[in-house]
Scaffold this motif. Structure first.
Motif, PDB file in Angstrom:
ATOM      1  N   GLU A 152       0.814  -1.217   0.000  1.00 12.17           N
ATOM      2  CA  GLU A 152       0.000   0.000   0.000  1.00 12.17           C
ATOM      3  C   GLU A 152       0.846   1.265   0.000  1.00 12.17           C
ATOM      4  N   GLN A 153       2.130   1.154   0.380  1.00 10.66           N
ATOM      5  CA  GLN A 153       3.005   2.332   0.404  1.00 10.66           C
ATOM      6  C   GLN A 153       3.675   2.602  -0.948  1.00 10.66           C
ATOM      7  N   ILE A 154       3.472   1.703  -1.908  1.00 13.75           N
ATOM      8  CA  ILE A 154       4.126   1.830  -3.212  1.00 13.75           C
ATOM      9  C   ILE A 154       3.158   2.455  -4.209  1.00 13.75           C
ATOM     10  N   ILE A 155       3.641   3.460  -4.945  1.00 10.52           N
ATOM     11  CA  ILE A 155       2.886   4.060  -6.041  1.00 10.52           C
ATOM     12  C   ILE A 155       3.691   3.895  -7.324  1.00 10.52           C
ATOM     13  N   ILE A 156       3.050   3.347  -8.345  1.00 15.75           N
ATOM     14  CA  ILE A 156       3.689   3.175  -9.644  1.00 15.75           C
ATOM     15  C   ILE A 156       3.566   4.480 -10.421  1.00 15.75           C
ATOM     16  N   THR A 157       4.652   4.919 -11.026  1.00 14.41           N
ATOM     17  CA  THR A 157       4.672   6.177 -11.772  1.00 14.41           C
ATOM     18  C   THR A 157       5.158   5.948 -13.193  1.00 14.41           C
ATOM     19  N   SER A 158       4.948   6.946 -14.030  1.00 16.59           N
ATOM     20  CA  SER A 158       5.440   6.907 -15.407  1.00 16.59           C
ATOM     21  C   SER A 158       6.907   7.350 -15.410  1.00 16.59           C
ATOM     22  N   GLY A 159       7.770   6.474 -14.897  1.00 17.88           N
ATOM     23  CA  GLY A 159       9.179   6.786 -14.743  1.00 17.88           C
ATOM     24  C   GLY A 159       9.447   7.507 -13.437  1.00 17.88           C
ATOM     25  N   SER A 160      10.695   7.475 -12.989  1.00 17.75           N
ATOM     26  CA  SER A 160      11.042   8.149 -11.739  1.00 17.75           C
ATOM     27  C   SER A 160      10.929   9.660 -11.866  1.00 17.75           C
ATOM     28  N   GLN A 161      11.027  10.190 -13.078  1.00 19.27           N
ATOM     29  CA  GLN A 161      10.912  11.641 -13.255  1.00 19.27           C
ATOM     30  C   GLN A 161       9.530  12.133 -12.835  1.00 19.27           C
ATOM     31  N   GLN A 162       8.495  11.357 -13.147  1.00 25.32           N
ATOM     32  CA  GLN A 162       7.165  11.750 -12.699  1.00 25.32           C
ATOM     33  C   GLN A 162       7.066  11.686 -11.177  1.00 25.32           C
ATOM     34  N   ALA A 163       7.725  10.698 -10.575  1.00 28.09           N
ATOM     35  CA  ALA A 163       7.726  10.617  -9.116  1.00 28.09           C
ATOM     36  C   ALA A 163       8.344  11.872  -8.513  1.00 28.09           C
ATOM     37  N   LEU A 164       9.466  12.328  -9.076  1.00 23.70           N
ATOM     38  CA  LEU A 164      10.119  13.527  -8.561  1.00 23.70           C
ATOM     39  C   LEU A 164       9.230  14.759  -8.735  1.00 23.70           C
ATOM     40  N   TYR A 165       8.524  14.848  -9.850  1.00 19.07           N
ATOM     41  CA  TYR A 165       7.639  15.984 -10.063  1.00 19.07           C
ATOM     42  C   TYR A 165       6.478  15.970  -9.067  1.00 19.07           C
ATOM     43  N   LEU A 166       5.872  14.809  -8.869  1.00 19.60           N
ATOM     44  CA  LEU A 166       4.776  14.705  -7.909  1.00 19.60           C
ATOM     45  C   LEU A 166       5.219  15.126  -6.520  1.00 19.60           C
ATOM     46  N   LEU A 167       6.380  14.636  -6.100  1.00 21.61           N
ATOM     47  CA  LEU A 167       6.873  14.945  -4.760  1.00 21.61           C
ATOM     48  C   LEU A 167       7.205  16.429  -4.625  1.00 21.61           C
ATOM     49  N   SER A 168       7.832  17.003  -5.644  1.00 20.45           N
ATOM     50  CA  SER A 168       8.158  18.429  -5.591  1.00 20.45           C
ATOM     51  C   SER A 168       6.898  19.273  -5.487  1.00 20.45           C
ATOM     52  N   THR A 169       5.853  18.855  -6.170  1.00 18.96           N
ATOM     53  CA  THR A 169       4.613  19.618  -6.188  1.00 18.96           C
ATOM     54  C   THR A 169       3.835  19.477  -4.879  1.00 18.96           C
ATOM     55  N   VAL A 170       3.787  18.262  -4.350  1.00 19.04           N
ATOM     56  CA  VAL A 170       2.979  17.990  -3.167  1.00 19.04           C
ATOM     57  C   VAL A 170       3.662  18.449  -1.883  1.00 19.04           C
ATOM     58  N   LEU A 171       4.988  18.360  -1.819  1.00 19.19           N
ATOM     59  CA  LEU A 171       5.694  18.580  -0.558  1.00 19.19           C
ATOM     60  C   LEU A 171       6.205  20.002  -0.364  1.00 19.19           C
ATOM     61  N   LEU A 172       6.284  20.780  -1.428  1.00 18.82           N
ATOM     62  CA  LEU A 172       6.919  22.098  -1.327  1.00 18.82           C
ATOM     63  C   LEU A 172       5.983  23.220  -1.747  1.00 18.82           C
TER      64      LEU A 172
ATOM     65  N   VAL B 274      11.814   9.375   4.908  1.00 16.96           N
ATOM     66  CA  VAL B 274      12.500   9.050   3.653  1.00 16.96           C
ATOM     67  C   VAL B 274      11.501   8.511   2.637  1.00 16.96           C
ATOM     68  N   ILE B 275      11.578   9.051   1.442  1.00 15.61           N
ATOM     69  CA  ILE B 275      10.769   8.589   0.312  1.00 15.61           C
ATOM     70  C   ILE B 275      11.727   7.912  -0.666  1.00 15.61           C
ATOM     71  N   TYR B 276      11.493   6.643  -0.900  1.00 15.82           N
ATOM     72  CA  TYR B 276      12.386   5.852  -1.758  1.00 15.82           C
ATOM     73  C   TYR B 276      11.838   5.866  -3.183  1.00 15.82           C
ATOM     74  N   VAL B 277      12.679   6.265  -4.146  1.00 15.61           N
ATOM     75  CA  VAL B 277      12.282   6.359  -5.558  1.00 15.61           C
ATOM     76  C   VAL B 277      13.146   5.420  -6.387  1.00 15.61           C
ATOM     77  N   GLY B 278      12.519   4.631  -7.233  1.00 13.22           N
ATOM     78  CA  GLY B 278      13.241   3.706  -8.101  1.00 13.22           C
ATOM     79  C   GLY B 278      12.709   3.755  -9.518  1.00 13.22           C
ATOM     80  N   THR B 279      13.416   3.105 -10.433  1.00 10.03           N
ATOM     81  CA  THR B 279      13.047   3.121 -11.846  1.00 10.03           C
ATOM     82  C   THR B 279      13.360   1.783 -12.490  1.00 10.03           C
ATOM     83  N   MET B 280      12.609   1.451 -13.523  1.00 14.80           N
ATOM     84  CA  MET B 280      12.890   0.275 -14.342  1.00 14.80           C
ATOM     85  C   MET B 280      13.661   0.631 -15.607  1.00 14.80           C
ATOM     86  N   SER B 281      13.937   1.926 -15.801  1.00 20.87           N
ATOM     87  CA  SER B 281      14.617   2.356 -17.020  1.00 20.87           C
ATOM     88  C   SER B 281      16.036   1.823 -17.110  1.00 20.87           C
ATOM     89  N   LYS B 282      16.713   1.668 -15.984  1.00 21.86           N
ATOM     90  CA  LYS B 282      18.102   1.228 -16.003  1.00 21.86           C
ATOM     91  C   LYS B 282      18.230  -0.292 -16.027  1.00 21.86           C
TER      92      LYS B 282
END
Length: 504
Positions: free
Chosen positions: A200-220, A333-341
């Motif tokens: 339940e703590q995991i959210i799938i995103t369209s790449g880690s870049q979208q995760a960073l954008y979501l976090l920047s928008t929601v947290l700051l 801590v918010i852990y961000v990962g990607t399948m791109s690599k």
């Protein structure tokens, strides 16, 4: 009207139908005032005679212009420019500006006309911080996995199987992601990276870049301070600046992010972005002492920490380092990962592991921005993991990339030792190398491009806004090796040797 007809030219060799060309020309003339409101257009036969085209071509163009309201009247009784259109003299002047990648942007020059918001201008102004590769991969492109070893046949079979049973695949999905994939990722992250979480703590995103954008928008909020590594990942800097944050550049040294520097100079920061397992671009691992110091500072200041664990699967000396998140006792801590690599960039799948308090707000933000990430690739990835292909692929590529890195290290030692020294080489898909001589990075990059190499200077990752240069930083290059065979690495290093010699 006669001047308009004399200047009108249609291209019979074009793939655009002639009636479409005529329609576009008349429409443009109306919008720019060449054909003013109320003016009668020539009969269709006159167009035919002047342009040597069929009457049906003219009738089709007139019909489309009539339907869209640019013309009024009926064909046969007279056709006129609509009087209901605004005067072209009132239309705002527009200046075409060619941006990065040839994208045409327009700015209004008359007072009172619509313009971009401040946040919108942030996106435009930061476009160069997130470049996109569209050309063929060349040596030494960074962060590019070896597509030559990915089991695309297996992936295609799994995807075809999913499409054969598509009844529940075509509707909207959970904004947080496909449930089975989140379950499998929770198990994998616990075993491989020591991440403490439930699905339940995991959210799938369209790449880690979208995760960073979501976090920047929601947290700051605008002007909130956020630490970033210097040098560091420009994609993270771009998302923070687009969110109108005050980006604070904190230097790194051989132990990673200099927490003492950040605490002294930017004590009120609300967020920290860090790559502790494999610092981008220099490659060092953040020491345990620094990790504990960062978590203690974050707890004291009630700050969030984003751990970008972008390529930790690939460590070539010893076991993978446990995640920073595994040490977190305060849910910061918010852990961000990607399948791109580990798989391939075109898949565009990433994920984040959130502290419980952030699950609901970030899920809601994801639903608003994206509704949900494409469901079929998530399902295929879940099958890929569940049936053992994911683990075998990581094991195989870890061994292969280790061999390719060894080939690069050997080539540098035997062919380039007069010009280059190597940075940290514990893992990753890239290797930082430093100039021993006074080379100009940009001159080397330009010469390399002319010779068929794609070279990324280390200064690319160093923001001009940084007040202090990292003690671990010196001029050099970041060389990607994972997408190249050993033979290609040896040959490309010979080319790089000639490039460096030509720039001495």
């Amino acid at each position: 009207m006669s001047l308009f007809l004399e200047s009108l030219q249609l291209d019979t060799a074009s793939g655009t139908p002639l009636f479409r060309q005529l329609y576009a020309a008349v429409k443009h003339a109306i919008l720019t005032g060449v054909l003013p409101a109320g003016m009668q257009l020539p009969p269709s036969r006159e167009f035919c005679h002047r342009l040597s085209i069929s009457r049906q071509t003219v009738l089709n163009a007139y019909e489309l212009l009539l339907a869209e309201g640019y013309l009024s009247g009926t064909v046969g009784r007279g056709t006129f420019v609509s009087v209901d259109l605004p005067d072209a003299s009132d239309a705002p002047d527009r200046i075409a500006i060619t941006g990065k990648r040839g994208v045409a942007l327009t700015n209004n020059t008359r007072q009172g006309t619509p313009a971009l918001s401040k946040r919108g201008r942030q996106f435009v102004d930061r476009a160069s911080l997130a470049p996109v590769h569209q050309e063929k991969t060349r040596a030494f492109r960074v962060s590019m996995p070896g597509l030559d070893v990915f089991p695309f046949d297996v992936w295609a079979r799994l995807e075809a199987r999913r499409w054969r049973h598509h009844e529940d695949r075509l509707g909207y999905g959970d904004p947080a992601g496909y449930g089975r994939l989140r379950e499998l990722l929770a198990v994998y992250l616990k075993n491989a990276r020591g991440v403490n979480c439930n699905p339940e703590q995991i959210i799938i995103t369209s790449g880690s870049q979208q995760a960073l954008y979501l976090l920047s928008t929601v947290l700051l909020d605008p002007e909130d301070a956020a630490w970033v590594e210097s040098p560091g990942y420009r994609g993270a800097i771009a998302t923070l600046q687009a969110a109108q944050a005050n980006v604070c550049h904190v230097p790194v040294d051989h132990d990673g992010l200099n927490v003492d520097y950040g605490a002294l100079h930017y004590p009120d920061a609300r967020l920290v972005y860090v790559t502790p397992s494999h610092q981008l671009p220099l490659g060092m691992t953040m020491s345990l002492q620094r990790r504990l110091a960062l978590l203690a500072w974050a707890k004291q200041g009630s700050a969030w920490v984003i751990e970008d664990d972008y390529d930790s699967e690939y460590r070539y000396s010893g076991a993978p380092i446990a995640s920073l998140q595994s040490l977190d006792k305060n849910d910061c801590v918010i852990y961000v990962g990607t399948m791109s690599k580990v798989l391939f960039p075109g898949l565009r799948l990433g994920y984040m592991v959130l502290p419980p308090a952030l699950v609901a707000p970030v899920t809601h933000a994801k639903a608003i921005i994206d509704r949900h990430t494409a469901i079929v690739p998530q399902m295929v990835l879940a099958d890929f993991i569940a049936e053992g292909y994911f683990g075998r692929h990581i094991k195989r590529t870890r061994k292969l990339y280790s061999q390719r890195q060894a080939a690069l290290l050997d080539s540098i030692q035997t062919q380039l030792s007069d010009d280059l020294s190597c940075g940290a080489s514990d893992g990753g898909l890239d290797l930082a190398v430093h100039f021993k001589m006074q080379h100009s990075e940009q001159a080397v990059v330009n010469a390399g491009l002319a010779a068929g190499l794609e070279l990324r200077p280390l200064s690319y990752f160093l923001s001009p806004d940084a007040k202090e240069v990292s003690s671990a930083f010196s001029r050099g290059l970041l060389l990607g090796f994972s997408s190249l065979t050993e033979q290609e690495i040896y040959k490309s290093c010979l080319v790089l040797r000639d490039v460096l010699r030509s720039q001495r």
